[in-house]
Design an enzyme around this catalytic site. Structure first.
Site, PDB file in Angstrom:
ATOM      1  N   VAL A 119     -10.970  40.239   3.586  1.00  0.00           N
ATOM      2  CA  VAL A 119     -10.337  40.741   4.803  1.00  0.00           C
ATOM      3  C   VAL A 119      -9.612  39.563   5.437  1.00  0.00           C
ATOM      4  CG1 VAL A 119     -10.674  41.871   7.030  1.00  0.00           C
ATOM      5  CG2 VAL A 119     -12.230  42.380   5.123  1.00  0.00           C
ATOM      6  N   CYS A 120      -8.325  39.749   5.757  1.00  0.00           N
ATOM      7  CA  CYS A 120      -7.590  38.752   6.508  1.00  0.00           C
ATOM      8  C   CYS A 120      -7.592  37.405   5.775  1.00  0.00           C
ATOM      9  CB  CYS A 120      -8.192  38.675   7.913  1.00  0.00           C
ATOM     10  SG  CYS A 120      -7.248  37.772   9.139  1.00  0.00           S
ATOM     11  N   THR A 121      -7.976  36.335   6.466  1.00  0.00           N
ATOM     12  CA  THR A 121      -7.948  34.998   5.884  1.00  0.00           C
ATOM     13  C   THR A 121      -9.090  34.742   4.902  1.00  0.00           C
ATOM     14  OG1 THR A 121      -9.049  34.200   7.885  1.00  0.00           O
ATOM     15  CG2 THR A 121      -6.659  33.909   7.751  1.00  0.00           C
ATOM     16  N   THR A 139      -2.725  38.873   3.140  1.00  0.00           N
ATOM     17  CA  THR A 139      -3.603  38.340   4.174  1.00  0.00           C
ATOM     18  C   THR A 139      -2.976  38.679   5.522  1.00  0.00           C
ATOM     19  OG1 THR A 139      -4.830  36.372   4.922  1.00  0.00           O
ATOM     20  CG2 THR A 139      -2.538  36.035   4.249  1.00  0.00           C
ATOM     21  N   SER A 171      -6.980  42.411   1.853  1.00  0.00           N
ATOM     22  CA  SER A 171      -6.435  43.213   2.957  1.00  0.00           C
ATOM     23  C   SER A 171      -5.850  42.307   4.030  1.00  0.00           C
ATOM     24  CB  SER A 171      -7.496  44.132   3.557  1.00  0.00           C
ATOM     25  OG  SER A 171      -8.535  43.396   4.151  1.00  0.00           O
TER      26      SER A 171
END
Length: 209
Positions: A119-121, A139, A171
């Site tokens: 998720v994300c970073t 990202t 994601s």
């Protein structure tokens, strides 16, 4: 797309936690998988739990998330069960990505896992651990420009909520992490359960990236 069901539920879902983790990057997928398991048992009384979710950290010491929330790990790297699904949330990831113990555990867990997701970073941690080496990824929009030069072998995509490479899924951000987790529920247990989970959480589900 729905994967072949796991032979023996529960499916073990491990979420990496570390200092300065983004709370909703952790809480969103955690809520999706635990709610999906609850909805499954509501629809099939007496059935085994579908997902078993654990938070795993380097040690059993409390983890201080970004903005100060304290999270207690369920297991440390030495005691954690091998996951079927590994999820690496984002946040301020520099220290976690630089930690040899964290990189080693992520690499080992991903080798065992059927699906590894970020998720994300969290994508930076997967890349630092050598799990993400090539192919399309994404990202958070603020971090796309940093991911590209740090890991030039990756095809960094923007304007998508998640990217599914089969065993590797990345994601874009907080709400995209919830959508991605619902997508994984759909892969592992069918779209009907993912839709029922989203309804229970009172959240819209965007089933396409």
């Amino acid at each position: 797309m729905t994967d072949t069901p796991l032979a023996t539920p529960p499916c073990r879902v491990s979420l990496l936690i570390f200092d300065d983790i983004e709370v909703l990057d952790l809480g969103g997928p955690y809520e999706v998988f635990t709610t999906a398991s609850r909805m499954h048992q509501r629809l099939a009384p007496g059935s085994k739990p579908l997902f078993q979710v654990q938070c795993v950290a380097r040690t059993l010491a409390p983890v201080r998330a970004r903005a100060g929330l304290t999270v207690l790990p369920d297991a440390d790297f030495a005691s954690a069960a091998e996951p079927d699904v590994l999820i690496v949330p984002g946040g301020v990831v520099d220290a976690a990505a630089a930690c040899p113990d964290t990189r080693d555990w992520v690499a080992r867990a991903a080798q065992h896992a059927r699906i590894t997701a970020s998720v994300c970073t969290g994508a930076f941690i997967l890349a630092a651990a050598g799990v993400l080496r090539s192919g399309p990824v994404t990202t958070h929009w603020e971090d796309l420009a940093d991911l590209r030069p740090q890991y030039p072998g990756l095809d960094v995509r923007e304007g998508v909520r998640w990217v599914d490479q089969g065993p590797l899924v990345t994601s874009a951000g907080i709400s995209a992490g919830i959508d991605m987790a619902l997508h994984l529920v759909s892969r592992l247990a069918g779209a009907a359960l993912a839709e029922r989970t989203a309804r229970q959480m009172d959240t819209p589900w965007h089933p396409f990236p």
